[in-house]
Design a protein around this motif. Structure first.
Motif, short mmCIF file in Angstrom:
data_model
loop_
_atom_site.label_atom_id
_atom_site.label_comp_id
_atom_site.label_asym_id
_atom_site.label_seq_id
_atom_site.Cartn_x
_atom_site.Cartn_y
_atom_site.Cartn_z
N PRO A 90 0.80 -1.23 0.00
CA PRO A 90 0.00 0.00 0.00
C PRO A 90 0.84 1.28 0.00
CG PRO A 90 -0.37 -1.28 2.01
CD PRO A 90 0.56 -2.07 1.15
N VAL A 91 1.98 1.25 0.66
CA VAL A 91 2.88 2.41 0.68
C VAL A 91 4.30 1.94 0.42
CG1 VAL A 91 1.44 3.74 2.27
CG2 VAL A 91 3.27 2.32 3.18
N GLU A 92 5.08 2.84 -0.17
CA GLU A 92 6.50 2.58 -0.40
C GLU A 92 7.28 3.84 -0.07
OE1 GLU A 92 7.22 -0.16 -4.04
OE2 GLU A 92 5.44 1.05 -4.54
N VAL A 93 8.47 3.66 0.50
CA VAL A 93 9.34 4.79 0.83
C VAL A 93 10.76 4.42 0.43
CG1 VAL A 93 10.18 6.32 2.65
CG2 VAL A 93 7.88 5.37 2.81
N PHE A 94 11.45 5.36 -0.18
CA PHE A 94 12.82 5.15 -0.62
C PHE A 94 13.68 6.31 -0.12
CE2 PHE A 94 9.78 3.66 -3.74
CZ PHE A 94 10.15 2.33 -3.91
N VAL A 95 14.94 6.05 0.13
CA VAL A 95 15.88 7.11 0.50
C VAL A 95 17.20 6.84 -0.20
CG1 VAL A 95 16.75 5.99 2.61
CG2 VAL A 95 16.83 8.48 2.41
N ARG A 96 17.85 7.91 -0.63
CA ARG A 96 19.17 7.76 -1.23
C ARG A 96 19.98 9.02 -0.99
NH1 ARG A 96 19.47 9.05 -7.54
NH2 ARG A 96 18.01 10.78 -7.57
N VAL A 97 21.29 8.85 -1.00
CA VAL A 97 22.21 9.97 -0.89
C VAL A 97 22.31 10.60 -2.27
CG1 VAL A 97 24.61 10.63 -0.41
CG2 VAL A 97 23.49 8.87 0.99
N ILE A 98 22.29 11.94 -2.32
CA ILE A 98 22.39 12.66 -3.59
C ILE A 98 23.58 13.63 -3.52
CG2 ILE A 98 19.96 12.42 -4.23
CD1 ILE A 98 19.46 15.23 -3.14
N PRO A 99 24.14 14.00 -4.68
CA PRO A 99 25.35 14.83 -4.68
C PRO A 99 25.08 16.33 -4.58
CG PRO A 99 24.83 14.17 -6.92
CD PRO A 99 23.82 13.50 -6.02
N GLU A 100 24.05 16.70 -3.82
CA GLU A 100 23.73 18.11 -3.58
C GLU A 100 23.40 18.26 -2.10
OE1 GLU A 100 20.68 19.59 -6.43
OE2 GLU A 100 20.83 17.53 -7.18
N PRO A 101 23.80 19.35 -1.46
CA PRO A 101 23.54 19.53 -0.03
C PRO A 101 22.12 20.02 0.25
CG PRO A 101 24.80 21.38 -0.83
CD PRO A 101 24.64 20.43 -2.00
N VAL A 102 21.13 19.22 -0.17
CA VAL A 102 19.72 19.55 0.03
C VAL A 102 19.00 18.33 0.57
CG1 VAL A 102 19.71 21.22 -1.87
CG2 VAL A 102 18.96 18.89 -2.29
N LEU A 103 17.83 18.57 1.11
CA LEU A 103 16.93 17.51 1.48
C LEU A 103 15.83 17.53 0.44
CD1 LEU A 103 16.08 15.35 3.53
CD2 LEU A 103 14.94 17.14 4.83
N ARG A 104 15.84 16.56 -0.47
CA ARG A 104 14.85 16.51 -1.56
C ARG A 104 13.72 15.59 -1.13
NH1 ARG A 104 17.78 15.52 -6.44
NH2 ARG A 104 18.00 17.77 -6.36
N LEU A 105 12.52 16.15 -1.07
CA LEU A 105 11.34 15.39 -0.67
C LEU A 105 10.43 15.23 -1.89
CD1 LEU A 105 10.55 17.13 2.74
CD2 LEU A 105 12.01 15.15 2.29
N THR A 106 10.02 14.00 -2.15
CA THR A 106 9.17 13.71 -3.30
C THR A 106 8.03 12.83 -2.87
OG1 THR A 106 11.01 13.86 -4.86
CG2 THR A 106 9.09 12.63 -5.59
N SER A 107 6.83 13.18 -3.31
CA SER A 107 5.66 12.32 -3.18
C SER A 107 5.20 11.97 -4.59
CB SER A 107 4.53 13.03 -2.42
OG SER A 107 3.35 12.25 -2.49
N ILE A 108 5.38 10.72 -4.96
CA ILE A 108 5.02 10.30 -6.32
C ILE A 108 3.52 10.40 -6.53
CG2 ILE A 108 4.98 8.33 -7.91
CD1 ILE A 108 7.69 7.50 -6.67
N ASP A 109 2.73 9.93 -5.55
CA ASP A 109 1.28 9.96 -5.73
C ASP A 109 0.73 11.38 -5.75
OD1 ASP A 109 2.14 9.30 -2.90
OD2 ASP A 109 0.10 9.98 -2.50
N LEU A 110 1.35 12.31 -5.05
CA LEU A 110 0.91 13.71 -5.08
C LEU A 110 1.57 14.51 -6.20
CD1 LEU A 110 0.87 14.54 -1.26
CD2 LEU A 110 -1.05 13.89 -2.74
N LYS A 111 2.48 13.86 -6.92
CA LYS A 111 3.16 14.47 -8.06
C LYS A 111 3.84 15.79 -7.67
CE LYS A 111 0.01 12.47 -11.47
NZ LYS A 111 -0.91 11.74 -10.65
N THR A 112 4.62 15.73 -6.60
CA THR A 112 5.31 16.94 -6.15
C THR A 112 6.69 16.60 -5.60
OG1 THR A 112 5.09 18.95 -4.83
CG2 THR A 112 4.29 16.94 -3.84
#
Length: 177
Positions: free
Chosen positions: A40-62
């Motif tokens: 019913p729900v899925e969550v993923f996390v990964r390290v990215i090469p930018e000093p930001v906290l990138r938050l994404t909701s696929i179902d909310l398209k944001t």
């Protein structure tokens, strides 16, 4: 049934002997339509090469790149309030950091390394908002467990959480609500 919202402990505190919760987990799929089932729900996390906290909701398209703590603690300026609450309640960015003036970049530098950031991606799979199926609590608990693992707050990176870790993730999910 939504169990009268008794899945959230504080709502059943006045009459705990009357609160009943059926706690199950199922993968979802429509017979004849879907080749495979999905959680019913899925969550993923990964390290990215930018000093930001990138938050994404696929179902909310944001998606949003958070670069300062003020934005992280502002739950009303976008549709990512639940994901933000998960980041805070997980201990990645503790609630006590609100208004501290600390740099999000410096915090991320200590957690994942200089010049690096984190991307947290969530997805609710085909469950409508307001279904009363405790989707938000389950999403938060999944986010808690994943971020706790990613930040070394659990003994193991995979497999089940031990009982103390499970209780902590559930308590933090309720805090996130």
């Amino acid at each position: 049934s939504h169990s009268g919202w008794s899945d959230i402990f504080f709502l059943g505190m006045d009459y705990p002997e009357g609160a009943r919760v059926l706690n199950i987990s199922v993968d979802l799929g429509v017979y004849g339509r879907d080749m495979d089932t999905r959680p019913p729900v899925e969550v993923f996390v990964r390290v990215i090469p930018e000093p930001v906290l990138r938050l994404t909701s696929i179902d909310l398209k944001t998606t949003k790149d958070i670069t300062d703590l003020t934005d992280l603690f502002n739950f009303g300026n976008d549709y990512l309030g639940l994901v933000k609450a998960g980041v805070i309640a997980s201990g990645l960015i503790p609630p006590s950091f609100e208004g501290s003036g600390q740099s999000l970049g410096e915090i991320l530098s200590h957690v994942v390394g200089p010049g690096l950031g984190l991307e947290v991606v969530t997805q609710v799979n085909d469950i409508p908002k307001g279904s009363r199926l405790a989707v938000s609590t389950n999403l938060l608990a999944s986010e808690m467990a994943l971020l706790m693992r990613a930040t070394g707050q659990t003994r193991n990176l995979e497999g089940p959480l031990d009982e103390a870790e499970r209780r902590l993730a559930a308590s933090r999910a309720i805090l996130g609500e």
